[in-house]
Every structure is written in structure tokens, then in C-alpha cells.
Design an enzyme around this catalytic site. Structure first.
Site, PDB file in Angstrom:
ATOM      1  N   LYS A  22       0.970  -1.028  -0.111  1.00 60.22           N
ATOM      2  CA  LYS A  22       0.136  -0.098  -0.087  1.00 60.22           C
ATOM      3  C   LYS A  22       0.715   1.364  -0.135  1.00 60.22           C
ATOM      4  O   LYS A  22       0.511   2.307  -0.826  1.00 60.22           O
ATOM      5  CB  LYS A  22      -0.809  -0.071   1.159  1.00 60.22           C
ATOM      6  CG  LYS A  22      -1.780   1.153   1.164  1.00 60.22           C
ATOM      7  CD  LYS A  22      -2.929   0.896   2.326  1.00 60.22           C
ATOM      8  CE  LYS A  22      -3.772  -0.407   2.255  1.00 60.22           C
ATOM      9  NZ  LYS A  22      -4.985  -0.522   3.240  1.00 60.22           N
ATOM     10  N   ARG A  92      -3.528   2.883   8.335  1.00 57.80           N
ATOM     11  CA  ARG A  92      -3.877   2.010   7.765  1.00 57.80           C
ATOM     12  C   ARG A  92      -2.616   0.853   7.621  1.00 57.80           C
ATOM     13  O   ARG A  92      -1.452   1.328   7.571  1.00 57.80           O
ATOM     14  CB  ARG A  92      -4.392   2.009   6.327  1.00 57.80           C
ATOM     15  CG  ARG A  92      -5.874   2.637   6.280  1.00 57.80           C
ATOM     16  CD  ARG A  92      -6.099   2.749   4.755  1.00 57.80           C
ATOM     17  NE  ARG A  92      -7.600   2.848   4.654  1.00 57.80           N
ATOM     18  CZ  ARG A  92      -7.931   3.977   4.129  1.00 57.80           C
ATOM     19  NH1 ARG A  92      -7.038   5.295   4.208  1.00 57.80           N
ATOM     20  NH2 ARG A  92      -9.230   4.578   4.067  1.00 57.80           N
ATOM     21  N   GLY A 101      -8.355  -7.028   4.489  1.00 61.09           N
ATOM     22  CA  GLY A 101      -9.170  -7.228   5.798  1.00 61.09           C
ATOM     23  C   GLY A 101      -8.771  -8.013   6.566  1.00 61.09           C
ATOM     24  O   GLY A 101      -9.291  -8.269   7.874  1.00 61.09           O
ATOM     25  N   MET A 103      -5.751  -7.206   8.517  1.00 64.17           N
ATOM     26  CA  MET A 103      -5.235  -6.413   9.560  1.00 64.17           C
ATOM     27  C   MET A 103      -6.180  -4.895   9.689  1.00 64.17           C
ATOM     28  O   MET A 103      -7.253  -4.805   9.226  1.00 64.17           O
ATOM     29  CB  MET A 103      -3.866  -5.882   9.274  1.00 64.17           C
ATOM     30  CG  MET A 103      -2.994  -7.135   9.330  1.00 64.17           C
ATOM     31  SD  MET A 103      -1.058  -6.643   8.980  1.00 64.17           S
ATOM     32  CE  MET A 103      -1.232  -6.536   7.228  1.00 64.17           C
ATOM     33  N   ARG A 336      -3.946  -1.464  -6.010  1.00 59.88           N
ATOM     34  CA  ARG A 336      -3.021  -2.715  -5.874  1.00 59.88           C
ATOM     35  C   ARG A 336      -3.489  -3.628  -6.893  1.00 59.88           C
ATOM     36  O   ARG A 336      -4.506  -3.540  -7.558  1.00 59.88           O
ATOM     37  CB  ARG A 336      -3.151  -3.318  -4.416  1.00 59.88           C
ATOM     38  CG  ARG A 336      -4.742  -3.852  -4.427  1.00 59.88           C
ATOM     39  CD  ARG A 336      -4.700  -4.152  -2.758  1.00 59.88           C
ATOM     40  NE  ARG A 336      -6.277  -4.434  -2.576  1.00 59.88           N
ATOM     41  CZ  ARG A 336      -6.514  -4.677  -1.460  1.00 59.88           C
ATOM     42  NH1 ARG A 336      -5.827  -4.396  -0.204  1.00 59.88           N
ATOM     43  NH2 ARG A 336      -7.875  -4.888  -1.005  1.00 59.88           N
ATOM     44  N   HIS A 454      -4.642 -40.643   5.337  1.00 60.23           N
ATOM     45  CA  HIS A 454      -5.223 -41.327   4.298  1.00 60.23           C
ATOM     46  C   HIS A 454      -6.531 -40.872   3.684  1.00 60.23           C
ATOM     47  O   HIS A 454      -6.446 -40.799   2.343  1.00 60.23           O
ATOM     48  CB  HIS A 454      -5.724 -42.783   4.844  1.00 60.23           C
ATOM     49  CG  HIS A 454      -6.554 -43.523   3.898  1.00 60.23           C
ATOM     50  ND1 HIS A 454      -7.925 -43.551   3.630  1.00 60.23           N
ATOM     51  CD2 HIS A 454      -6.098 -44.497   3.113  1.00 60.23           C
ATOM     52  CE1 HIS A 454      -8.175 -44.404   2.926  1.00 60.23           C
ATOM     53  NE2 HIS A 454      -7.116 -45.075   2.307  1.00 60.23           N
ATOM     54  N   SER A 763      12.865 -41.845  -6.350  1.00 61.60           N
ATOM     55  CA  SER A 763      11.777 -41.051  -6.090  1.00 61.60           C
ATOM     56  C   SER A 763      11.728 -40.682  -4.616  1.00 61.60           C
ATOM     57  O   SER A 763      11.657 -41.593  -3.732  1.00 61.60           O
ATOM     58  CB  SER A 763      10.713 -41.950  -6.664  1.00 61.60           C
ATOM     59  OG  SER A 763       9.424 -40.936  -6.372  1.00 61.60           O
ATOM     60  N   CYS A 830       7.566 -37.833  -5.252  1.00 63.90           N
ATOM     61  CA  CYS A 830       6.274 -38.192  -5.457  1.00 63.90           C
ATOM     62  C   CYS A 830       5.380 -38.036  -4.125  1.00 63.90           C
ATOM     63  O   CYS A 830       4.179 -38.744  -3.931  1.00 63.90           O
ATOM     64  CB  CYS A 830       6.228 -39.847  -5.734  1.00 63.90           C
ATOM     65  SG  CYS A 830       6.795 -40.786  -4.385  1.00 63.90           S
ATOM     66  N   TYR A 850      11.302 -34.425 -12.287  1.00 65.46           N
ATOM     67  CA  TYR A 850      10.067 -34.479 -12.427  1.00 65.46           C
ATOM     68  C   TYR A 850       9.389 -34.374 -10.879  1.00 65.46           C
ATOM     69  O   TYR A 850      10.255 -34.649  -9.842  1.00 65.46           O
ATOM     70  CB  TYR A 850       9.411 -35.522 -13.004  1.00 65.46           C
ATOM     71  CG  TYR A 850       9.452 -37.016 -12.321  1.00 65.46           C
ATOM     72  CD1 TYR A 850       8.482 -37.404 -11.556  1.00 65.46           C
ATOM     73  CD2 TYR A 850      10.585 -37.903 -12.516  1.00 65.46           C
ATOM     74  CE1 TYR A 850       8.556 -38.640 -10.720  1.00 65.46           C
ATOM     75  CE2 TYR A 850      10.725 -39.088 -11.746  1.00 65.46           C
ATOM     76  CZ  TYR A 850       9.650 -39.314 -10.895  1.00 65.46           C
ATOM     77  OH  TYR A 850       9.788 -40.647 -10.339  1.00 65.46           O
TER      78      TYR A 850
END
Length: 876
Positions: A22, A92, A101, A103, A336, A454, A763, A830, A850
């Protein structure tokens, strides 16, 4: 000396880390020559110093605030506390990341009894002055002192009722004076002292309150949800007040340069005449659409529309703006980058590229990866949700919305579905045997369990919404009831609704709407795929999951959990016979009956992935998880094995473990029972041969779980190779396959160079690796992690967001050691962290090949991988 306070004229948009979003944007707008009320910003460094100094504002910070206040008084021609021309300010918050909203804000600061009296006489508008004063008293009491707003609101509501009016604007100047006196009396009653009359004292208390609000409960929760570190702190903006409540030529509003719900390129927003900012969001009066301002104040509207365009072009993004009109003059109070829905985010990003405003790489950084969840799951209807009130809150374990009648067993859910009912499965905690009911339900609610329990993991894989670890609810599974903290009881068949994106539970049926995917999604994701280096695979155990994941862009299966294939009725029966068998012959007989099922499942998975890589993890959970829980099931098993019920019960008791997650599971099962590994190898290799005969080119990747010592892997790998090579030779085919391991035990990471001598791929199973590194049970950690958040020990759940300092160090160490031994070793992850954006970026940085995640998180991982490439590869 450190500068802790900056005038707006000293800042710019690139100083957001210091001035907050801000403050930086107010300074930027000031620099652009836009009509911004002047002021100054107390920096985020001052906030951190406040906490470092034991929640006390340092004298040097106060001194700098007073210096800047003096300059503001000179530039404005007003003076704080002056009776004729007083300077009033707003105070502010403003962190570097937008936290709408979360703070606190104080308006009209600087008013006191004497200022109000003389100022109202000077401008001949007592209604406006005392309206401002009563607002200030209420805000100061609420924000600075922490007294309930309701104490004041009740008085205001009663006053309007007695006067027979509906709105604050219908009250007269005398009414406002009387309300102000009542508010001062309430304040004295609550505080035990008069309302503070010294404006500079008011200011320092308000700044302190904003710093304090950085650690209020809602701000902490918001930071945890949005990966915002507590170390960032918040800035405080002190700005000269302009008054939207000074008459019919004044007003206040909020607007967006584009529609934040749809992304349409049209000014969108609303305003109220004769009001201050909080009135717009309070909902007491109905705001007017911004378009109507064109007829009410045409010159102001034209000026605002021009400024909106200037700001969007300057920031190259959709802007969210706050404005005030004082006596026909427009002032900008904030701009913003606007929060937006996922469909709007995609449309805005694609449109900005098509308009030539930004590049594709810049567009990719404008969409939060987690937002894509909104596109893939049913959500609650917004209007219906506004009217609903949560009865409890748990963990937001799997996104989406679900509503239906509650049932307490998986079988009851499935039966209800056959009757055409919409259902939710409610359990203390789920087990693998609940899989059918979980699939049939619209959502899953559990009282126990964490983000990687699970219920959470399976729900994410299925695309079902799930709220887990909802300890606020008391469940009685035997009597099939659910009780809230305030004693309300829900019985089987009653309606509940759950929001897996927030963790909220509602005691009613709430309308849901199906998610929609627009053409922008495909365009945007194609840009992401062209940018990223990391491949994205999926965790999938069924052809249905695999097909879904491919639709979402998965490039293979990074984890197939074979144990999930055993729970259908005929399979589980034979698997239990295998577990409880007395000798090798009985075990092999039972495994021979399971083999066709496993082989068939693998064939379907290979076919679904159409030649993409498939990693198959051998049996991992402890055997007791597969055993019967009811006497009826035990009797059937006893008859099948021709042994007594007592013998069955004794065997089940003998298999139970004190700490099963570190017990007889993973590769340890294959070492004790090599015949299990032989059967699974036969199933994998025969399935690959069968599908390759149909024209595919499958190279199965066999993963041995829970290895902690290279000799464990070597022993099991020898079994795999012996069986696989024999089958390949017998079939006279040329089939390639790989054998690797999951790195999920810290010792495996520490000795990864040795393990890589046997493993062709690693993995990283970061769920278990996190569990074993921290010594936390991932199913029980939810019971105490909230205490860790409250006491600032943790900022986030280590099972949801990878701990890069500790667990991440083990992953990186194992990657380096593995490559040192075997330069072509393939590395992936994974665990559930594979779908967490910050964890994906970490995987990119350390050079993994990956990530693998549940099907519905694949688009998130694709975008996160693209963003990681841009942030770390300098593609902008």
C-alpha cells in the site's frame, strides 16, 4: 541511523518490501501526479523492530514519526489538534503482500472534544464532524483497545430504531452528538478511563495497534494459507483524511479496472454517497454500481476512468482501487493488483498478452497456481454461501465443495448412493477399506488426521473434497451421531456441507455449482508447458485416475500404490489368506489367485498412459492394515483356511505393532516374504509384455519402498531381476525395465551414493521422509501443530509445504550423492509436496527431473514448474 519512516514523496513501487504494497503504491501514484492525499509510511523494518524490542515502539521510531508529521502539517497547512484547521489522518496497515481485511485500520484520528466542537462551528457542518468523531471512537475502541464493536453498534441500532429511521444518513447533527456522547460513555465503562484527547498519543497508539494486528489470529491464518512469512512484518500508512461523509457531493468507493469475477475488460465497482470506507463493505446501505457515477458526477467519473486506465497501463495488471470524493473532488486512496477468481485470472492474463501489454512469461507469473483448483472442482454457489454460517472448521485437505446427507460407514454411503441420494462420508478417520464409500460420496469429513492422512491423500487423488482433522466435532460412530461444540447433534441422514478449500463445515445443504474450464485455460497451460523444465507426473492407482491425470496434462505415473488394488472383496479375501497362511505353500497358493488381478490392473494402467512412464511401488503398508476388523469377516477367513476363529484372532493380535509406520512394512515385507515380490514382478513384467504385443512401448519402473540400507535394495532387486529376466527370456521378447527406490528414510538420503549403485532412479517420498526427519506421526501431528502455529514455532504444516531447511537438505544431498555415483540417475518426488508450488520451485532449483502429485493437482504443478523456470532462469 536507520530510516524507519518515509514520506510518500520519498518512495516508489519498487520499495514494497520496505514500505509494504500500500505504501509503495501510494508513493508511486503520488509520483505519477495523481490526486493522492499526502502522508508517510512507517516501514516493515519498524514493525520487526517493534517485535524484537518486546512489542514496544522504539523512541527513535516515534521521533521519526513526529518529524514526518511535522512535515505533513506544513505541506497540508493543517495542524494536528488545531481547533480551527485540524489535521485528521487515517492509519492503515500495508504488508508487502496484499492481505485484504486481515489487519486493522483507524479513520478520523486527531478528533477530540475540543477539536470537534470548534471545527464543526468553523465549517458549519456539525453532522459531518460528529459522524466522523463517533466512527473514530468506535474504531479506536475496537482496533486499538480490542473492545467489541457490538457494544457500540447495538447503541447505534437502538438509536435508529427509536428515531424510526433505517440509515445512518437519516440521523441529524444533534443525533450524532448524542451518539458520540454515548460512545464516549461506553468507552469509559470498558476502559476505566476517559477517551484519549491528545491527538499525538492517539497516533502512536494506533500505529502500535496496526503492528500488533500483524499477529492477530486471522492474519496468522491468512499468512499460513498464502505462504507469507511472519518475518516480513507490516508497514503502517498515515495519510491525511479526505471525507466521503461530508455531504451529498461526497462519497467513497472501491473499483476494479476489470471484472474480478469474469475478467471482462470493463470498469467494475461500487460506491456510496455521503459515506466512509467501512460503509461500503458493511452492507447496511446498498452501494451503487460505478457506472451510475457517470450521471451523478460526470466530471468525477471521467477523471476516475482515466486514472483507472493510467494505473492499469502503468502496473500492467488489473487494479483494485479505493477512492473518496470530497465535495466533488476525487482522491485516490489505494491501488493494488486486484484479487480475482481463477477464470478471471486466466482471462486477464491471456487478454493482457493479446493486447500487447505483457509477455507470455509475465502472464504466467500473474496467476497463483493454487487458484487453478477453482477450475477443477465443484464450488459452493456464492449467494448461498453468504447466507450460511460454519458450525466447525477443520483442515482444508482437498479442495472443492460437497453437500449431502451424512453417513458414518463407507457401505452406508454406497447403499445411499444406489438410492439416488447425495452423500458425505463422516468418519473418525478413514482406512483403505473405505475406498468405495469415499469414491461414492460427494465429500469426506474426518475428525482425526492431517493434511497427508489417508483421507486427505485419497480424496485429492479422486478429486473429492475433504475436510480432515476437524477436532471441534465429536463423533459417535456406533450411534451414528455428530455433535458440535455448542451441543447441536446431527444424525445419520441429516444434511451437512463441507468446503475442502477452507476447511469450513456447515450444518445445512448448500447449493453447489460445477467448475468450468474455458478456452483460456488451454492457451495458458500451453504457455506453461513451453516454459517449464520439470516434467509433471501423477500419483494414480486406477485407470480412471490415470486417464483423468492425462487430461490434466500428466506425463506419466510417478507413483502407483499397489496396495490400493487389493481392497475389492474377492481380492482382499485372498490377500488375507496369504497374510495368515502358515507356510510358503499356502502363501504362494493365495498369491497365485491375486496375480491375475494385479497383472490386469497393470495392463490397464499401461494402456491408460499410452507409453508414458509408470512407476510401480511394491507393497508398502504393514500387513495388519489388510486384516479383518469384524467377527463375521474373521469367521469367513477361518473357514476358508480350515482353522479356528481363535487362531485367526491370535494371528491378528500377533501382527499388530506398537509403531506400525516404522514397523514391518516396505522392503522389509519382501525380505521376510520374497514370494510377494516375485508375484508383483511377474504381474508387472507380464503386463508390460502383453501391452507391448498390442503395439505399445512400455518400460516399467519398479520401485522398492522404505529402503534404509543398500543391502536391503540389493536383496529385493536380485529377486526382481531374477524373475523379470526369466519371464522375458521365456517370452523371447526385448523388454527394458528399471529398478529404483523411494528415498523416504533419512539414512537412505545420507547413504544415497551407495544406494545409487543399485538404484536406477530415486523417487523422494517426502511424506514419510518428513515424518521420519521430524519424528512426527503424520496422522497425529494435526493434534498439536496448531499449538506450534500459535506459539510461532512453525508457520506452516511441514506435511503440506516442504521443509526446505531440514528435509529439503536431505533431498538435495541425496540428489547430489546419487548423481555422483550414477550420472544418468532419474530423480523425482512423489510425496504430496509434488503439488505444492513452493516445493515444486525447490525441486526445480535442485535439479530434479520431475514432480508427481495427485491428478487434480497436475495443472497446479505444471504452472508452478513454469513459474520456477521463469524465476530461476531469467526468462523475463
Amino acid at each position: 541511523m536507520t530510516q524507519y519512516v518515509y514520506s510518500f514523496s520519498e518512495g516508489n513501487k519498487d520499495m514494497r518490501n520496505l514500505l509494504g504494497g500500500k505504501g509503495a503504491n501510494l508513493a508511486e501514484m503520488k509520483g505519477l501526479g495523481l490526486p493522492v492525499p499526502d502522508g508517510f509510511t512507517v516501514t516493515t523494518e519498524a514493525c520487526n523492530k517493534y517485535y524484537d524490542d518486546g512489542e514496544k515502539i522504539a523512541d527513535e521510531v516515534i521521533e521519526q514519526i513526529m518529524n514526518k508529521l511535522n512535515k505533513l502539517e506544513k505541506s497540508s497547512g493543517k495542524k494536528m489538534g488545531d481547533l480551527e484547521n485540524p489535521l485528521l489522518v487515517s492509519v492503515r496497515s500495508g504488508a508487502r503482500a496484499s492481505m485484504p481485511g486481515m489487519m486493522d485500520t483507524v479513520l478520523n484520528l486527531g478528533l477530540n472534544d475540543e477539536v470537534a466542537k470548534h471545527f464543526s462551528e468553523k465549517i458549519d457542518n456539525p453532522r459531518f464532524v460528529y459522524d466522523s468523531y463517533r466512527r473514530f471512537i468506535q474504531m479506536f475502541a475496537d482496533v486499538v483497545k480490542g473492545y467489541p464493536k457490538s457494544s457500540f453498534e447495538r447503541v447505534l441500532d437502538e438509536f435508529k430504531e427509536n428515531k424510526g429511521v433505517s440509515y445512518d444518513t437519516d440521523l441529524t447533527a444533534d443525533d450524532m452528538k448524542e451518539i458520540t456522547e454515548k460512545f464516549k460513555s461506553i468507552y469509559k465503562e470498558l476502559a476505566g478511563e476517559e477517551f484519549p484527547q491528545e491527538p499525538k498519543e492517539q497516533l502512536i497508539e494506533a500505529v502500535t495497534a496496526v503492528f500488533r494486528s500483524w499477529n492477530n489470529e486471522r492474519a496468522i491464518i491468512y499468512r499460513r494459507m498464502n505462504d507469507i512469512p511472519s518475518s516480513w512484518g507490516t508497514a503502517v500508512n498515515v495519510q491525511e483524511m479526505v471525507y466521503g461523509n461530508s455531504g451529498d457531493k461526497s462519497g467513497t468507493g472501491v473499483a476494479f479496472t476489470r471484472n474480478p469475477a469474469t475478467g471482462e475488460n470493463k470498469l467494475y465497482g461500487e460506491y456510496l454517497i455521503n459515506a466512509q470506507g467501512e460503509d461500503v463493505v458493511a452492507g447496511i446501505r446498498t452501494p451503487q454500481p460505478i457506472s451510475t457515477l457517470a450521471s451523478v458526477m460526470p466530471e468525477v467519473y471521467d477523471q476516475f476512468a482515466k486514472i483507472a486506465k493510467t494505473l492499469e497501463n502503468h502496473y500492467k495488471d488489473m487494479q483494485d482501487m479505493e477512492f473518496t470524493i470530497e465535495n466533488g473532488k476525487l482522491f485516490m486512496l489505494q491501488t493494488r493488483n486486484g484479487k480475482r477468481t481463477a477464470p478471471a485470472a486466466l482471462k486477464v492474463a491471456v487478454d493482457l498478452v493479446n493486447e500487447g501489454m505483457i509477455t507470455k512469461e509475465e502472464a504466467l507469473l500473474k496467476v497463483e497456481p493454487k487458484q487453478l483448483d477453482q477450475l477443477l472442482h465443484p464450488m459452493f454457489d456464492n449467494e448461498a454461501l453468504k447466507k450460511a454460517k460454519p458450525i466447525a472448521k477443520g483442515l482444508a485437505a482437498s479442495p472443492g465443495a460437497g453437500t449431502g446427507r451424512i453417513y458414518f460407514t463407507a457401505s452406508d454411503v454406497s447403499e445411499a448412493k444406489k438410492r439416488g441420494e447425495e452423500t458425505l462420508l463422516v468418519r473418525l478417520e478413514t482406512s483403505p477399506e473405505d475406498i468405495q464409500g469415499m469414491n461414492d460420496a460427494n465429500g469426506i469429513l474426518t475428525v482425526r488426521g492431517g493434511m497427508t492422512s489417508h483421507a486427505a491423500v485419497v480424496a485429492r487423488g479422486m478429486g473429492r473434497c475433504c475436510v480432515s482433522g476437524c477436532g471441534e466435532l465429536i463423533i459417535d460412530e456406533e450411534n451414528k451421531t455428530l455433535k458440535t461444540k455448542d451441543g447441536k447433534v446431527f444424525k445419520e441422514g441429516d444434511y451437512l456441507s463441507i468446503d475442502g478449500s477452507t476447511g469450513n463445515v456447515y450444518g445445512e445443504e448448500i447449493k453447489t455449482v460445477e467448475a468450468t474450464i474455458s478456452g483460456d485455460f488451454e492457451t495458458f497451460m500451453n504457455w506453461a508447458d513451453a516454459t517449464r523444465r520439470l516434467k509433471v507426473r501423477t500419483n494414480a492407482d486406477t485407470p480412471k485416475d490415470a486417464i483423468q491425470a492425462r487430461k490434466f496434462g500428466a506425463e506419466g505415473i510417478g507413483l502407483c500404490r499397489t496396495e490400493h488394488m487389493f481392497f475389492e472383496t474377492d481380492r482382499i479375501f485372498n490377500f488375507r489368506r496369504m497374510i495368515l497362511a502358515d507356510n510358503l505353500e499356502q502363501r504362494e497358493e493365495a498369491l497365485e489367485k491375486i496375480l491375475p488381478y494385479q497383472r490386469g490392473d497393470f495392463e490397464k494402467l499401461f494402456e491408460a498412459m499410452e507409453g508414458d512412464p509408470v512407476v510401480i511401488r511394491y507393497l508398502d503398508p504393514p500387513l495388519h492394515e489388510f486384516l479383518p476388523h469384524t467377527i463375521e469377516e474373521m469367521k469367513l477367513l477361518a473357514e476358508s483356511l480350515n482353522i479356528s476363529l481363535e487362531t485367526i484372532q491370535n494371528r491378528i493380535d500377533a501382527l499388530k505393532e506398537f509403531n506400525p509406520m516404522m514397523g514391518h512394512r516396505g522392503c522389509r515385507l519382501a525380505i521376510t516374504y520374497p514370494e510377494i515380490a516375485r508375484m508383483q514382478t511377474r504381474a508387472v513384467i507380464e503386463a508390460a509384455i502383453n501391452v507391448n504385443k498390442k503395439g505399445m512401448n512400455v518400460t516399467p519402473e519398479i520401485m522398492i519402498p522404505l529402503v534404509g540400507d543398500v543391502k536391503e535394495l540389493e536383496y529385493v532387486k536380485n529377486i526382481v531381476v531374477e524373475v523379470a529376466d526369466k519371464i522375458i527370456k521365456e517370452n523371447n521378447v526385448n523388454l527394458q525395465y528399471k529398478v529404483g527406490t523411494m528415498i523416504e528414510i533419512p539414512r537412505a538420503a545420507l547413504t544415497a551414493d551407495e544406494i545409487a549403485k543399485q538404484a536406477e532412479f530415486f523417487s523422494f517420498g517426502t511424506n514419510d521422509l518428513t515424518q521420519m526427519t521430524y519424528g512426527f506421526s503424520r496422522d497425529d501431528a494435526g493434534k498439536f501443530l496448531n499449538d506450534y502455529y500459535d506459539k510461532k514455532i512453525f508457520e506452516s504444516d511441514p506435511f503440506a509445504k516442504l521443509d526446505q531447511t531440514g528435509v529439503g537438505q536431505l533431498v538435495e544431498m541425496a540428489a547430489v550423492k546419487g548423481r555422483k555415483t550414477r550420472s544418468d540417475i532419474h530423480l523425482g518426488i512423489c510425496g504430496e509436496h509434488g503439488g505444492d508450488p513452493s516445493s515444486v520451485e525447490f525441486c526445480h532449483r535442485i535439479g530434479l527431473d520431475y514432480v508427481s502429485c495427485s491428478p487434480f493437482r497436475v495443472p497446479i504443478a505444471r504452472l508452478a514448474a513454469a513459474q520456477a523456470a521463469i524465476k530461476n532462469g531469467g526468462q523475463l
